[in-house]
Design an enzyme around this catalytic site. Sequence first.
Site, PDB file in Angstrom:
ATOM      1  N   LEU A 205       0.871  -1.193  -0.006  1.00 19.68           N
ATOM      2  CA  LEU A 205       0.059  -0.041  -0.224  1.00 19.68           C
ATOM      3  C   LEU A 205       0.906   1.167   0.118  1.00 19.68           C
ATOM      4  CD1 LEU A 205      -2.784  -1.207   2.792  1.00 19.68           C
ATOM      5  CD2 LEU A 205      -2.877  -0.929   0.228  1.00 19.68           C
ATOM      6  N   GLU A 235      -7.874   6.325  11.050  1.00 23.88           N
ATOM      7  CA  GLU A 235      -7.395   6.377   9.561  1.00 23.88           C
ATOM      8  C   GLU A 235      -6.793   5.022   9.233  1.00 23.88           C
ATOM      9  OE1 GLU A 235      -6.398   8.417  11.878  1.00 23.88           O
ATOM     10  OE2 GLU A 235      -7.453  10.368  11.445  1.00 23.88           O
ATOM     11  N   LEU A 236      -7.426   4.530   7.982  1.00 26.74           N
ATOM     12  CA  LEU A 236      -7.055   3.104   7.617  1.00 26.74           C
ATOM     13  C   LEU A 236      -5.717   2.994   7.261  1.00 26.74           C
ATOM     14  CD1 LEU A 236      -8.334   0.364   6.900  1.00 26.74           C
ATOM     15  CD2 LEU A 236      -8.691   0.989   4.379  1.00 26.74           C
ATOM     16  N   ASP A 237      -5.084   1.889   8.219  1.00 25.11           N
ATOM     17  CA  ASP A 237      -3.830   1.720   7.935  1.00 25.11           C
ATOM     18  C   ASP A 237      -2.727   2.679   7.838  1.00 25.11           C
ATOM     19  OD1 ASP A 237      -4.577  -1.199   7.311  1.00 25.11           O
ATOM     20  OD2 ASP A 237      -4.606  -0.677   5.183  1.00 25.11           O
ATOM     21  N   ALA A 238      -3.095   3.563   8.724  1.00 28.46           N
ATOM     22  CA  ALA A 238      -2.175   4.916   8.961  1.00 28.46           C
ATOM     23  C   ALA A 238      -1.890   4.972  10.460  1.00 28.46           C
ATOM     24  CB  ALA A 238      -2.752   6.195   8.430  1.00 28.46           C
TER      25      ALA A 238
END
Length: 293
Positions: A205, A235-238
């Site tokens: 990603l 926050e998705l994948d953050a």
Amino acid sequence: MTSIHSSPDQASATLLIHCPDSKGIVATVSEFIYRNNGNITNLDQHVDVKRKVFFMRIQWELRNFIIPDDKIGEYFDTLIAKKFDMQWQLHFSHEVPNMAVFVSKQSHCLYDILSRWRSQEIEVNIPLIISNHPELEPIARQFGIDFHCFEINGLNKQEQEQAQLRLLAEHQIEFIVLARYMQILSEPFIGHYANRIINIHHSFLPAFPGAKPYHSAFERGVKVIGATSHYVTKELDAGPIIAQDIIRVSHADSVEDLIRKGRDLEKVILSRSIWHHLQRQILVYQNQTVVFS
């Protein structure tokens, strides 16, 4: 609720601290432990020079320590923490936390965690495994762990998450591991376990999103693949990254090779993150982590 495994004679306490940097912090904290008959066994520190923030992890033996366990935090806060404007956490080695594992259909990370748990490589209680699919229930039964399936769709997500939270509270779960759980957790759910939900994903990603990232990466001819483990935020994948690693691949590797190697790496990185969390080696600050060795 945590259980107590270790012998009292082997028990230790760990303080994780961050505060504005200033002179005398190490000396003051060390003196507090020394004056109360504690023996320091580990001390690590870091200063973020740019932001002028001090971080420290200090561990000491509790045998012969003068202050009772249930009073250490109160004494430390009154005598030291307030003076230095500290944010701090106190943990005890003899208290073993309860961990819940969330899964979907992929089993590689689950098997790895449970194998390390059964071999006592990681000291943790695993009262339950939660999934949105029934496929992995036989693995839970194999290891003697309760399995709970919550099928989730667009209409029942909030209701099912509330049921999950009740179950987690009932088992007094301290932290959660998403072992390839293919659901996005809602912000209210995450809020109940801030910096206590560990996730793992491939490191393609944002270049290769979607359901088949390894296929996309293969078509692009990538030369490295990786895995990232982090705490979950809204926050998705953050969220704050705990551990990452890569392995090299080549033109000779098939898509299946990439998937196999990627899954192997995911297992290692996720277990490494669980280890750091259980050893109380992680401090989160402004969406970054300080991971002490």
